[in-house]
Design a protein around this motif. Structure first.
Motif, PDB file in Angstrom:
ATOM      1  N   UNK A 113      26.746  19.064 -35.175  1.00 51.10           N
ATOM      2  CA  UNK A 113      26.449  17.921 -34.328  1.00 51.10           C
ATOM      3  C   UNK A 113      25.275  18.246 -33.411  1.00 51.10           C
ATOM      4  N   UNK A 114      24.451  17.248 -33.165  1.00 49.80           N
ATOM      5  CA  UNK A 114      23.326  17.406 -32.256  1.00 49.80           C
ATOM      6  C   UNK A 114      23.119  16.143 -31.448  1.00 49.80           C
ATOM      7  N   UNK A 115      22.301  16.199 -30.413  1.00 44.04           N
ATOM      8  CA  UNK A 115      22.093  15.012 -29.566  1.00 44.04           C
ATOM      9  C   UNK A 115      21.543  13.829 -30.340  1.00 44.04           C
ATOM     10  N   UNK A 116      20.800  14.101 -31.421  1.00 40.38           N
ATOM     11  CA  UNK A 116      20.259  12.979 -32.196  1.00 40.38           C
ATOM     12  C   UNK A 116      21.367  12.161 -32.851  1.00 40.38           C
ATOM     13  N   UNK A 117      22.510  12.796 -33.139  1.00 44.14           N
ATOM     14  CA  UNK A 117      23.628  12.070 -33.760  1.00 44.14           C
ATOM     15  C   UNK A 117      24.261  11.089 -32.786  1.00 44.14           C
ATOM     16  N   UNK A 118      24.500  11.530 -31.565  1.00 44.11           N
ATOM     17  CA  UNK A 118      25.101  10.639 -30.579  1.00 44.11           C
ATOM     18  C   UNK A 118      24.112   9.569 -30.143  1.00 44.11           C
TER      19      UNK A 118
ATOM     20  N   UNK B 293      22.525  10.516 -18.525  1.00 42.65           N
ATOM     21  CA  UNK B 293      23.439  11.635 -18.281  1.00 42.65           C
ATOM     22  C   UNK B 293      23.054  12.379 -17.004  1.00 42.65           C
ATOM     23  N   UNK B 294      21.761  12.532 -16.783  1.00 46.31           N
ATOM     24  CA  UNK B 294      21.313  13.197 -15.559  1.00 46.31           C
ATOM     25  C   UNK B 294      21.732  12.402 -14.323  1.00 46.31           C
ATOM     26  N   UNK B 295      21.622  11.066 -14.401  1.00 46.70           N
ATOM     27  CA  UNK B 295      22.035  10.223 -13.278  1.00 46.70           C
ATOM     28  C   UNK B 295      23.530  10.327 -13.010  1.00 46.70           C
ATOM     29  N   UNK B 296      24.305  10.654 -14.056  1.00 45.72           N
ATOM     30  CA  UNK B 296      25.750  10.816 -13.895  1.00 45.72           C
ATOM     31  C   UNK B 296      26.140  12.259 -13.615  1.00 45.72           C
ATOM     32  N   UNK B 297      25.137  13.114 -13.383  1.00 41.46           N
ATOM     33  CA  UNK B 297      25.393  14.490 -12.981  1.00 41.46           C
ATOM     34  C   UNK B 297      25.806  15.426 -14.093  1.00 41.46           C
ATOM     35  N   UNK B 298      25.393  15.148 -15.315  1.00 39.60           N
ATOM     36  CA  UNK B 298      25.760  16.018 -16.428  1.00 39.60           C
ATOM     37  C   UNK B 298      24.619  16.056 -17.438  1.00 39.60           C
ATOM     38  N   UNK B 299      24.827  16.724 -18.565  1.00 40.35           N
ATOM     39  CA  UNK B 299      23.814  16.811 -19.612  1.00 40.35           C
ATOM     40  C   UNK B 299      24.516  17.036 -20.950  1.00 40.35           C
ATOM     41  N   UNK B 300      23.746  16.940 -22.044  1.00 39.33           N
ATOM     42  CA  UNK B 300      24.308  17.080 -23.381  1.00 39.33           C
ATOM     43  C   UNK B 300      24.993  18.427 -23.569  1.00 39.33           C
TER      44      UNK B 300
ATOM     45  N   UNK C 136      15.242  10.010 -24.673  1.00 38.95           N
ATOM     46  CA  UNK C 136      14.833   9.963 -23.264  1.00 38.95           C
ATOM     47  C   UNK C 136      15.836   9.200 -22.411  1.00 38.95           C
ATOM     48  N   UNK C 137      16.304   8.047 -22.918  1.00 40.01           N
ATOM     49  CA  UNK C 137      17.264   7.242 -22.162  1.00 40.01           C
ATOM     50  C   UNK C 137      18.591   7.968 -22.015  1.00 40.01           C
ATOM     51  N   UNK C 138      19.068   8.602 -23.103  1.00 39.25           N
ATOM     52  CA  UNK C 138      20.329   9.340 -23.033  1.00 39.25           C
ATOM     53  C   UNK C 138      20.237  10.464 -22.015  1.00 39.25           C
TER      54      UNK C 138
END
Length: 372
Positions: free
Chosen positions: A285-290, A305-312, A299-301
């Motif tokens: 699995x990779x970020x491109x899948x989600x 996620x950064x605005x919600x205080x987390x990352x992939x 870029x939007x993802x």
């Protein structure tokens, strides 16, 4: 309770799209019986001929063959709501790889009150377009939280404004066209099937020929605007069209208010990614899948996620942690096999990661689960 699409509405809407996959077969529906006495004029005959062409072939067959996907489960439940990504998946199936123009426009044109659940019944009890617009603004969340309606009143002209609330690019322009066309169709339930707004505007570029837009909406249509709007002369908005049924309207409003009060808070992008990872094969699995599953750009993802205080990477790490505990508790698989299922390089990497997560080794954790 899942968000943000109401299941009864989503199922009715999706199944209507799947079964039709097409433009309407006749006049725009007039379920309120509010026809204006000129339902069989030449303009309507032209509309029947032009908009009655079925969207068939490979696209339509594929959608209808998949109809069973949207039966039962959360789609049929009145107690659950579906994520926007599920509803977008329906649209992707309906539009197909060619994304045939005017499909969303025709779906909105063929709208029936049942597809809007209680909101549809509320609109049928309204005596003016202003009253119907007020109900739509208030109760649209029962149909979808992918966007919001607002009525801007002016002395001479008023505008119903539709603004998507999902991340930019997540909603297909034809979904917006369906919403706007549905707003015009719902107005015709009250004002008669020949009613037309003063103008309609879309923020996106035109998709296909202009003629079908003007035939269905029966007004000037512009594209590349700042907002998605339906413009109506204010005197038309306030004109009383019929006697109405105040008692029935009150019953529908009470029911709609109960449903509205029971809506869950919108699901965050973080929750959507975690929910997706819970079912994903973590070994490949990779970020491109989600990104593809949630219809978000990289870029939007990353930004959301950064605005919600987390990352992939943090969410993937948390998903591996949960999956590791489940596999250790419910299977007798070796540490090497579990490591590969988690997408780790091998047993040593798994031991290091698990010790970081739990403060103990995988073997000790598993033995502790079976200790008396």
């Amino acid at each position: 309770m899942r968000t943000p699409e109401a299941p009864t509405v989503a199922a009715a809407y999706a199944n209507a799209v799947i079964s039709n996959g097409a433009a309407p077969e006749g006049d725009a529906p007039d379920p309120a019986g509010a026809g204006d006495g000129d339902a069989r004029g030449q303009e309507d005959a032209d509309a029947r001929g032009q908009e009655g062409a079925d969207v068939r072939g490979q696209q339509g067959a594929g959608v209808r063959a998949d109809a069973r996907v949207y039966e039962g489960g959360a789609w049929a439940s009145s107690a659950e709501r579906l994520p926007f990504s599920e509803v977008r998946r329906v649209w992707d199936r309906v539009l197909g790889p060619t994304e045939q123009p005017h499909t969303g426009l025709r779906i909105g044109y063929a709208l029936q009150p049942s597809a809007l659940h209680v909101l549809g019944h509320l609109v049928l009890t309204c005596t003016s377009l202003a009253e119907a617009a007020a109900q739509a603004v208030r109760y649209l969340p029962l149909v979808s939280e992918a966007g919001a309606l607002r009525l801007e009143r002016g002395a001479r002209r008023s505008r119903l404004v539709y603004r998507p609330s999902v991340p930019e690019g997540a909603m297909h322009p034809q979904q917006v066209e369906a919403v706007v066309a549905a707003s015009v169709t719902a107005a015709r339930w009250i004002a008669g099937r020949r009613w037309a707004p003063a103008a309609v505007a879309f923020t996106h570029a035109r998709i296909g020929d202009l003629a079908p837009y003007e035939r269905i909406l029966r007004c000037p249509v512009s594209f590349g605007a700042e907002r998605n709007t339906v413009t109506v002369a204010t005197p038309e908005l306030d004109l009383v069209r019929g006697p109405g049924d105040p008692e029935l309207a009150a019953l529908h409003r009470a029911h709609a208010d109960r449903l509205l009060s029971g809506l869950a808070a919108p699901v965050t992008v973080r929750q959507r990614v975690r929910g997706w990872l819970d079912q994903a094969p973590l070994d490949r699995v990779g970020p491109e899948d989600v990104q593809e599953a949630l219809h978000l750009s990289e870029r939007t993802l990353r930004r959301l996620l950064r605005e919600e205080g987390t990352c992939w990477s943090d969410l993937l790490d948390a998903a591996r942690h949960d999956r590791a505990r489940r596999l250790l508790a419910s299977t007798d698989r070796t540490l090497e096999r579990i490591a590969h299922e988690l997408g780790l390089s091998g047993a040593p990497a798994f031991v290091r990661a698990f010790t970081r997560w739990e403060g103990t080794t995988p073997g000790s954790y598993r033995r502790g689960l079976t200790a008396p």
